[in-house]
Design a protein around this motif. Structure first.
Motif, short mmCIF file in Angstrom:
data_model
loop_
_atom_site.label_atom_id
_atom_site.label_comp_id
_atom_site.label_asym_id
_atom_site.label_seq_id
_atom_site.Cartn_x
_atom_site.Cartn_y
_atom_site.Cartn_z
N TRP A 148 87.68 88.12 77.89
CA TRP A 148 87.84 89.49 78.37
C TRP A 148 86.57 90.29 78.15
O TRP A 148 85.87 90.11 77.14
CB TRP A 148 89.01 90.20 77.67
N GLU A 149 86.28 91.19 79.08
CA GLU A 149 85.22 92.18 78.93
C GLU A 149 85.60 93.36 79.82
O GLU A 149 86.29 93.20 80.83
CB GLU A 149 83.88 91.59 79.39
N PHE A 150 85.19 94.55 79.42
CA PHE A 150 85.35 95.70 80.31
C PHE A 150 84.55 95.44 81.58
O PHE A 150 83.44 94.90 81.53
CB PHE A 150 84.83 96.96 79.62
N CYS A 151 85.12 95.82 82.72
CA CYS A 151 84.45 95.61 84.00
C CYS A 151 84.44 96.90 84.81
O CYS A 151 85.39 97.69 84.76
CB CYS A 151 85.13 94.51 84.81
N PHE A 152 83.35 97.07 85.56
CA PHE A 152 83.26 98.21 86.48
C PHE A 152 82.26 97.85 87.56
O PHE A 152 81.22 97.27 87.29
CB PHE A 152 82.80 99.48 85.75
N GLY A 153 82.61 98.19 88.80
CA GLY A 153 81.71 97.88 89.90
C GLY A 153 81.46 96.41 90.10
O GLY A 153 80.41 96.01 90.59
N GLY A 154 82.43 95.58 89.66
CA GLY A 154 82.28 94.14 89.79
C GLY A 154 81.45 93.50 88.70
O GLY A 154 81.20 92.29 88.76
N PRO B 281 89.51 87.77 82.53
CA PRO B 281 90.93 88.12 82.50
C PRO B 281 91.14 89.61 82.22
O PRO B 281 90.26 90.28 81.69
CB PRO B 281 91.48 87.27 81.35
N ARG B 282 92.34 90.10 82.57
CA ARG B 282 92.67 91.49 82.29
C ARG B 282 93.18 91.69 80.87
O ARG B 282 93.03 92.78 80.29
CB ARG B 282 93.71 92.00 83.28
N ALA B 283 93.78 90.67 80.28
CA ALA B 283 94.33 90.80 78.93
C ALA B 283 93.21 90.87 77.90
O ALA B 283 92.34 90.00 77.87
CB ALA B 283 95.25 89.62 78.64
N LEU C 217 89.10 106.68 77.78
CA LEU C 217 87.99 106.77 78.73
C LEU C 217 87.83 105.46 79.49
O LEU C 217 87.72 105.45 80.72
CB LEU C 217 86.70 107.11 77.98
N LEU C 218 87.82 104.33 78.78
CA LEU C 218 87.67 103.04 79.46
C LEU C 218 88.86 102.73 80.36
O LEU C 218 88.68 102.20 81.47
CB LEU C 218 87.48 101.91 78.43
N ASP C 219 90.05 103.05 79.89
CA ASP C 219 91.24 102.83 80.71
C ASP C 219 91.16 103.65 81.99
O ASP C 219 91.44 103.15 83.09
CB ASP C 219 92.49 103.19 79.92
N GLY C 220 90.73 104.90 81.87
CA GLY C 220 90.61 105.76 83.04
C GLY C 220 89.55 105.27 84.00
O GLY C 220 89.73 105.35 85.23
N PHE D 132 95.86 99.33 74.03
CA PHE D 132 96.25 98.68 75.27
C PHE D 132 96.22 97.16 75.18
O PHE D 132 95.40 96.60 74.45
CB PHE D 132 95.31 99.11 76.41
N HIS D 133 97.10 96.51 75.95
CA HIS D 133 96.99 95.07 76.17
C HIS D 133 95.96 94.77 77.24
O HIS D 133 95.30 93.74 77.23
CB HIS D 133 98.35 94.49 76.60
N ARG D 134 95.86 95.68 78.19
CA ARG D 134 94.86 95.57 79.26
C ARG D 134 94.56 96.97 79.75
O ARG D 134 95.31 97.91 79.47
CB ARG D 134 95.36 94.68 80.39
#
Length: 251
Positions: A132-138, A124-126, A107-110, A232-234
């Motif tokens: 690292w943190e999940f990001c959406f909408g900036g 970072p994406r890794a 779900l997060l990857d999608g 996932f790695h990213r």
């Protein structure tokens, strides 16, 4: 069009016998219990102050959730300091924890694949990095998953597959750095977890940005304290090489 609901609107728009009201009522009872305080003080306070927002996409997929999350991120600061978006899936047969884990990370990857906003340059994406943190909408967003398969870790149990999105700015000055104030806040959470769960607090719980902290390990905790796994790695740019990340044994 508003894609999410306030606490009052859930009761107004969904009949008492609907699956939406059933899963929401359990969530509400858990967070408002006076005899068994819920460990997440942010969620408890957010519910009490009516700063949480709720959504019931059916089915819960990246395509159905992306516009909801986009709408929420754009308006979240108007809801209050302790806001979060809590997303409930329709209840169904209980699956294995490993299946819910795979569903969560897919779900997060999608979602990241569908996100059109630029990722903050400082994030970072890794996954296997301190910042690292999940990001959406900036926006960087801390994410928590609850499932019906959790037994020992009751703080991560729910009637249905449930995902909570907490903007990173909710934690600023409280739990975002290793300071005396943030250590006190984390200690309070740990004390509540010890009383709430039938398993010791996960050793992966830590402060964002600390050298040994990994945010992804805190997103989906199992019913053991083995190091959590992520496929996932990213996120959002997965390749054959990316889909091999396993850190520790799957709980």
């Amino acid at each position: 069009m508003t894609h999410f609901l306030s606490r009052r609107a859930v009761a107004e728009q969904h009949p008492e016998a609907s699956w939406q009201r059933i899963v929401f009522s359990e969530f509400e009872s858990t967070l408002t219990s006076s005899t068994r305080p819920f460990p997440c003080v942010f969620g408890e306070t957010g519910l009490r102050k009516d700063q949480l927002r709720f959504a019931f996409p059916d089915p819960m997929t990246p395509d159905s959730l992306a516009p909801i999350l986009e709408d929420y991120v754009a308006n979240a600061r108007d809801f209050g300091r302790m806001t979060s978006l809590v997303v409930f899936g329709r209840p169904g047969p209980v699956q294995a924890l490993a299946d819910y884990r795979a569903r969560f990370w897919s779900l997060l990857d999608g979602l990241e694949r569908l996100d059109t906003a630029p990722r903050p340059v400082e994030v970072p994406r890794a996954l296997d990095t301190p910042m690292w943190e999940f990001c959406f909408g900036g926006e960087p967003i801390f994410v928590v998953c609850n499932t019906p398969a959790h037994v020992l870790r009751q703080s991560r149990r729910s009637t249905s597959f449930m995902v909570t999105f907490q903007p990173r700015w909710v934690f600023e000055g409280i739990m975002d750095t290793d300071t005396p104030a943030s250590r006190r806040a984390l200690d309070q959470v740990r004390r509540r977890l010890q009383a709430f769960d039938a398993i010791p607090p996960a050793p992966q719980l830590g402060h964002y940005g600390a050298p040994d902290n990994r945010e992804f390990e805190q997103y989906f905790l199992g019913d053991t304290n083995d190091a959590p796994a992520c496929p996932f790695h990213r996120l959002g740019r997965a390749t054959d090489d990316d889909t091999t990340h396993k850190k520790g044994k799957v709980a």
